[in-house]
Design an enzyme around this catalytic site. Sequence first.
Site, PDB file in Angstrom:
ATOM      1  N   GLU A 265      -9.611  -7.194  26.278  1.00  0.00           N
ATOM      2  CA  GLU A 265     -10.146  -6.391  25.174  1.00  0.00           C
ATOM      3  C   GLU A 265      -9.623  -6.851  23.796  1.00  0.00           C
ATOM      4  O   GLU A 265     -10.374  -6.622  22.838  1.00  0.00           O
ATOM      5  CB  GLU A 265      -9.814  -4.903  25.396  1.00  0.00           C
ATOM      6  CG  GLU A 265     -10.510  -4.277  26.584  1.00  0.00           C
ATOM      7  CD  GLU A 265      -9.997  -4.763  27.932  1.00  0.00           C
ATOM      8  OE1 GLU A 265     -10.800  -4.872  28.875  1.00  0.00           O
ATOM      9  OE2 GLU A 265      -8.792  -5.055  28.040  1.00  0.00           O
TER      10      GLU A 265
ATOM     11  N   HIS B 263     -12.493  -3.850  46.029  1.00  0.00           N
ATOM     12  CA  HIS B 263     -11.206  -4.161  45.391  1.00  0.00           C
ATOM     13  C   HIS B 263     -10.330  -2.921  45.382  1.00  0.00           C
ATOM     14  O   HIS B 263     -10.814  -1.802  45.206  1.00  0.00           O
ATOM     15  CB  HIS B 263     -11.446  -4.653  43.963  1.00  0.00           C
ATOM     16  CG  HIS B 263     -10.196  -4.996  43.214  1.00  0.00           C
ATOM     17  ND1 HIS B 263      -9.139  -5.665  43.791  1.00  0.00           N
ATOM     18  CD2 HIS B 263      -9.831  -4.777  41.925  1.00  0.00           C
ATOM     19  CE1 HIS B 263      -8.182  -5.836  42.880  1.00  0.00           C
ATOM     20  NE2 HIS B 263      -8.577  -5.291  41.745  1.00  0.00           N
TER      21      HIS B 263
ATOM     22  N   ASP C  63      -5.367 -10.959  42.971  1.00  0.00           N
ATOM     23  CA  ASP C  63      -4.990 -10.339  41.703  1.00  0.00           C
ATOM     24  C   ASP C  63      -3.706 -11.019  41.203  1.00  0.00           C
ATOM     25  O   ASP C  63      -3.290 -12.055  41.734  1.00  0.00           O
ATOM     26  CB  ASP C  63      -4.815  -8.832  41.919  1.00  0.00           C
ATOM     27  CG  ASP C  63      -5.101  -8.017  40.667  1.00  0.00           C
ATOM     28  OD1 ASP C  63      -4.623  -8.412  39.593  1.00  0.00           O
ATOM     29  OD2 ASP C  63      -5.788  -6.968  40.766  1.00  0.00           O
TER      30      ASP C  63
ATOM     31  N   ASP D  27      -9.493 -10.820  33.063  1.00  0.00           N
ATOM     32  CA  ASP D  27      -9.152  -9.403  32.940  1.00  0.00           C
ATOM     33  C   ASP D  27      -8.375  -9.195  31.636  1.00  0.00           C
ATOM     34  O   ASP D  27      -8.014 -10.151  30.952  1.00  0.00           O
ATOM     35  CB  ASP D  27      -8.293  -9.027  34.157  1.00  0.00           C
ATOM     36  CG  ASP D  27      -8.076  -7.527  34.295  1.00  0.00           C
ATOM     37  OD1 ASP D  27      -8.785  -6.750  33.633  1.00  0.00           O
ATOM     38  OD2 ASP D  27      -7.181  -7.135  35.075  1.00  0.00           O
TER      39      ASP D  27
END
Length: 926
Positions: free
Chosen positions: A513, A666, A396, A510
């Site tokens: 949006e 995850h 991450d 990630d």
Amino acid sequence: MKSYQKLTAAQPAACRLEEEGAAPVPSGHGKLAPWWVGSGLLVAAVLLSTVTVWVLRQVSGGWLGPTAPPKCLVVPESRRFDCYPERRVVVTQELCESRGCCFIPSPPLAEGRQGVPWCFYPPDFPSYTLESLNQTALGVVGLLVRREKAYYPRDIQKLRLDVEFETDTRLHIKITDAANPRYEVPLDVPRVMKRAENPIYSLNFSWDPFGVVLQRKATGTVLLNTTVAPLIFADQFLQISTSLPSRFLYGLGEHRDSLLHSLDWNTLTLWARDVSPTESFNLYGAHPFYLLMEEGGNAHGVFLLNSNAMEVALQPAPGLTWRTIGGVLDFYIFLGPDPSMVIQQYQQVIGFPAMPPMWALGFHLCRWGYGSSNGTWQTVRAMRNYQIPQDGQWNDIDYMDGYRDFTLDSQKFSSLPSLVEDLHKHGQHYVMILDPGISSTSPNGSYWPFDEGLRRGLFLNTTQGQPLIGQVWPGFTAFADFSNPDTHQWWLENLQHFHAHVPFDGLWIDMNEPSNFMDGSEHGCPPGELDNPPYTPAVLGDSLSAKTVCASAKQKVSVHYNLHNLYGLMEAKATASALIQLRGKRPFLISRSTFPSQGRYSGHWLGDNRSQWKDMRYSIPGLLSFSLFGVPLVGADICGFSGSASEELCTRWMQLGAFYPFSRNHNTQNEKAQDPTAFSPAARTAMKDVLLTRYSLLPFLYTLFHRAHLQGDTVARPLFFEFPQDKATWELDRQFLWGQSLLVTPVLEPGVDSVTGYVPQGTWYDFYTGSSVNSSGEMLKMSAPLEHLNLHIREGSILPTQKPGTTTEATRGNPLRLIVALSSHATAWGDLFWDDGESLDTFEKGDYSYVVFNVTQNIFTSTVLHASTEATKVTVGTLSIFGVQKPPSKVLLNGQEKPFSYLDNQVLNVSDLGMSLSQGFSLQWL
């Protein structure tokens, strides 16, 4: 009086398009009785409604207000189409009637629940009139005219109607401004060259008011009837309603919900938003597509090709209203007639999904909070030590320097290049996260991604032409404009620089949006009708800019108002292209935000879920919905992202997650570890066993993905896809199938050692033992101790499996075991697609093997329909045949007698076959 009506096969249509392709012929001018009453019942309905209102007034203390006009009283509650959908507004009679609508208050509902609209359209509300209709080579073109203005600003007086009969099972209906161009989604869609010759649908029109009525010829079922409420087409408010033939509606993502949507006054909003999956919220992606099951088992689908903020209002009529605030009304309707064919037809328009590399189908492990590359490496070594299968190790954002893209924390992650090298030596792969927000605060000349992006003008801009600055993980950030082709090149160059140091294999995109920790920008958003439109759909936060960028932001192709829902798709397209250029192999990419055609470029995970039983349950309708959306490579964070998973929850979730098409565990930071090595020996063993089961099924799963890539088959699918005639399957979303033939029934509750699942009619075989279960189509209780996941094979199927290794690379070289599940007629069929697992376009180039397996009359045959060198490296070692009714006296392999075993549960095993996959063979039992 203009009445909104339901046209049926028995009623005269205003205009019927004959199948032979003749010009449309008007048949009357289309003013029929209101669709909710027969003409003979009109007076009775008015009287009854008046009495009902009087009674309600008495029992409710008179809160209903003045009596509504008779034309309003005849509209049943379930068929009241909302005339005042604005949220955060107390709709009064004065406000309602100012729009020319009916006002009848209904009893208040519990907090947060929607109910019958108080303000709704009367039967004579003004709409468009179909002024002309003319034949074209592909269908018809018409002119729609509105003579009375609607109540939203800049409504468009004249519209163009284009209808194309594209195929026998696909209809295309588009409504747009007749005079001025409007924004349309920049999505590649197929262009047909000739009109369908034998469509399985018939299309009728109402002229005044304008409406479309679509029927299925075979049954007469009315699939669409847009005469039920007025068409409104203003610059920033487009609305069209339809009746539905049943209540069994699916799709319309992305939401956390059951697979089957409720039609009880349920509004679904489509506007990409970063928020932990929560019921009733608009989530990460936008998919304006629904699938509907009709009474009798047929199915159809409807796709609105529109990327603007949108809501879809469902009501119990059953009916549906599309509301969007930009673009055009561009509908594709898919006639199936079965649900699997609907999804195939949908993907013929949006594109078939990419073929993933085989390693993408292995098990992946990640967490935010490993702390260092050595901490990550420690987990990898522990997995190897316990010989637990793993193909992908992920990191991450903690690998980055200050959370900035394309950087490495030189203190904590200095050994990352060595870790990646070690992964590759062990046949494993490395995947890292990337965000689209580029840090804007580094000293000038010290951070190439921002400096170069700024120099080339590749970021979203404000209305003043300056980069829009928001805030994400690294602090203040600019946002890459992936609608600009030049951004793709800059993105590739950034990835090349990093790949030269850390040779990653896949990417995880990630926050696309795009997510913003501010609303709009550091300076908010400017006044104007892009950021504050006349109508805002029911988005979380009540503003288009809530936790994202300003809708007025400028991009290369258009304003963000139009492109917001496409942001994740456009980033995925750029990233997949970069991966291909970097590695020369099939790209592996997982994206959070998605839009139709996403499957061509990436998979999807279901976002930042929680370590709760409820979240595990909701993951099944989540992954099945994305199967409908053409994104088969999908899964949820196994064991949950936020919170700490109990050992029992994580064990059950690992069992379920081993059957997500995309399987990744995850976890967030500051929570206890939840990888398989973190638990007790018993739990760890249960997790290892179910992963070995997944790896044994990789040949079957890989073949399913080939069929998805080739023709749009689903991989994980709802039971009703295979049993559309069995209405008991239509609401099931706690089980699912892999392909046609493997039924997965997970435990989704704590503290139990059994599970009840639906077993469709027929014979099913226990995957592990081969014992048969004969079902009449019923709920069956199955034993499910903590170490066991129930898997059943459908009669008549053949599953190619393989001795599992701890990576896909190790598994690929092992012998195959073919599991034959005989039908009641002692027949079975299966197939296997095989290639090198990673090269680009192997099917298109012919670099693959395709083998078909068949059983009839006690003879198994393996037929090689296409061969490549890869198949010579694999042998068929074992044949297990379930459902052999009596012990054979002998078994012949290519005519030569072969040893075998036969068990009391009617399982015949023949081992040590040693047959090359590249050569056909037959096996007979006598």
